[in-house]
Scaffold this active site. Structure first.
Site, short mmCIF file in Angstrom:
data_model
loop_
_atom_site.label_atom_id
_atom_site.label_comp_id
_atom_site.label_asym_id
_atom_site.label_seq_id
_atom_site.Cartn_x
_atom_site.Cartn_y
_atom_site.Cartn_z
N SER A 49 22.79 16.84 -39.08
CA SER A 49 23.22 16.96 -40.48
C SER A 49 22.89 15.75 -41.35
O SER A 49 22.93 15.84 -42.57
CB SER A 49 24.73 17.23 -40.55
OG SER A 49 25.44 16.19 -39.92
N ASP A 59 32.64 14.21 -47.28
CA ASP A 59 33.57 15.04 -46.52
C ASP A 59 34.09 14.22 -45.35
O ASP A 59 33.88 13.01 -45.31
CB ASP A 59 32.94 16.40 -46.12
CG ASP A 59 31.78 16.27 -45.13
OD1 ASP A 59 31.65 15.20 -44.49
OD2 ASP A 59 31.03 17.26 -44.98
N HIS A 61 30.63 12.96 -43.44
CA HIS A 61 29.35 12.54 -44.01
C HIS A 61 29.50 11.66 -45.24
O HIS A 61 30.31 11.96 -46.12
CB HIS A 61 28.53 13.78 -44.40
CG HIS A 61 28.29 14.71 -43.24
ND1 HIS A 61 29.08 15.80 -43.00
CD2 HIS A 61 27.37 14.66 -42.26
CE1 HIS A 61 28.65 16.41 -41.90
NE2 HIS A 61 27.62 15.75 -41.43
#
Ligand code: NAG
Ligand code: NAG
Ligand code: NAG
Ligand code: NAG
Ligand code: NAG
Length: 362
Positions: A47, A337, A340
């Site tokens: 990610s 979040d 991240h």
């Protein structure tokens, strides 16, 4: 001649962007880094680099809904796990290639996009097959297969020789291992039965070396491999394992440091073993740790909470339009979040790292 070509190319790119991606109208085409031209940046991994491949995969690990992408070009959720742009994009921008890296699985990719860099990364991915099973992400093997298909598309578009040249001169960035260590190893019991952290990280590093060698076999020569970040300091881990004061989880950070020290050694070995290669260690542990702990120095008010959500646990579907609170000013937060960084933190990281390391890719 060169000028006309550049003009036509810019015109082509700009019209494409205007027609199909109206949010990227200001793309700057500046093909030289110092005196060197990197045709493309190509990303593999998780990610940290996924720009939207998971939108096309059957997994719950997605970010293609609001408020993700709130500060992205056009305010569009794209599948990036961020309020805005992520390291894949900042690499391209740093080398003057383009502003944003499209996901390879996007069905609307133009030839121009293929030629200047695409993303094969998948959020939740890792080197451990169990990580793939738990996350339903795209494995490193499947990312490699997608890359082979991509090479076929380039050959069809620009011929064998030009394709080989593009692959040879482009930068391949890889970010894998965070999910293996923080999720699969420390959150589930399965691997800890068979492996201690030494053996587990050795397995991951072996897989990373094989991945780099496979890319080399396919013609890639310039590699940048990300170190792991302080995975024990993300808001989620602090909340579930950091006790009442939400401290960083030292065990996780130590796991990341074991991985990093082995990575450094393995990359030196790879560089020796693979003729004509550039193998660059992209460190961000020290810097991100400093940004988190000494956040005010970098202009952040909040270093340990997540902008999206109230429980510091929100991620993926939990960070959505149903989320009870999203901070007003993302630039005050290190984390977007519970896992991240914000685009502001990512930008500082990529710029600092490349200011030190970009020359090694030439
Ligand atoms: C680029 O090449 C020119 C001519 O060879 C040289 O004078 C200049 O110093 C180079 N610039 C960089 C940044 O390497
Ligand atoms: C691809 O383009 C078509 C036509 O513009 C659009 O309807 C579709 O949503 C696009 N698909 C994706 C995944 O962006
Ligand atoms: C491709 O490269 C080979 C080897 O350098 C050369 O012999 C051949 O003519 C080139 N083909 C084209 C179409 O340029
Ligand atoms: C935070 O800043 C202090 C003072 O400059 C420094 O000693 C410390 O190492 C920094 N912490 C981290 C985690 O980098
Ligand atoms: C290899 C590399 O770029 N390391 C950098 C990581 O960040 C720290 C803190 O800014 C720098 O001092 C390192 O040089």
């Amino acid at each position: 001649m060169m000028k006309i070509f550049t003009f036509i190319k810019s015109f082509y790119v700009c019209s494409f962007l205007v027609l199909y991606h109206p949010f990227v109208v200001t793309a700057t085409i500046k093909p030289l880094y110092k005196n060197y031209s990197f045709p493309a940046v190509i990303a593999f991994g998780d990610s940290i680099l996924d720009t939207g491949n998971n939108n096309f995969v059957a997994t719950i690990i997605k970010a293609n809904f609001k408020p993700y992408g709130r500060d992205f070009i056009g305010g569009k959720p794209t599948g990036r796990f961020c309020n805005g742009r992520i390291p894949s994009d900042y690499f391209l921008e740093y080398f003057g290639i383009k502003e944003a890296m499209p996901a390879y699985l996007d069905p609307n990719l133009s030839t121009e996009e293929l030629l200047t860099g695409v993303c094969f990364a998948s959020a939740g991915s890792g080197y451990d097959p169990l990580t793939i099973e738990l996350a339903s992400a795209i494995s490193s093997e499947d990312q490699l297969d997608m890359f082979k298909e991509y090479i076929g598309k380039l050959k069809a578009a620009v011929g064998e020789n030009k394709t080989a040249e593009i692959i040879e001169k482009s930068i391949f960035i890889i970010s894998m291992g965070s999910n293996d260590i923080s999720e699969t190893y420390y959150l589930t019991p399965f691997r800890r039965i068979e492996y201690d952290i030494e053996k587990y990280t050795t397995m991951l590093i072996t897989a990373n070396s094989k991945f780099v060698e496979d890319l080399y076999e396919l013609g890639a020569r310039r590699f940048g491999v990300f170190s792991l970040s302080p995975i024990g300091c993300v808001p989620l881990q602090r909340t579930i394992k950091g006790g009442i004061k939400r401290d960083c989880v030292e065990k996780l950070n130590e796991g990341a440091l074991v991985f990093n020290s082995k990575l450094i050694t393995s990359l030196v070995d790879l560089k020796k073993k693979l003729p004509d290669s550039r193998v660059v260690y992209l460190e961000n542990f020290t810097l991100l740790h400093d940004i988190i702990v000494n956040h005010t120095k970098y202009g952040f008010e909040n270093g340990d909470g997540s902008c999206c959500g109230i429980a510091n646990l929100e991620l993926g579907p939990l960070c959505s339009s149903f989320t009870l609170k999203v901070c007003l000013d993302t630039t005050q937060y290190v984390f977007w979040d519970s896992y991240h960084p914000t685009e502001k933190a990512y930008k500082i990281l990529v710029h600092e790292t490349l200011n030190n390391k970009a020359d090694e890719f030439v």
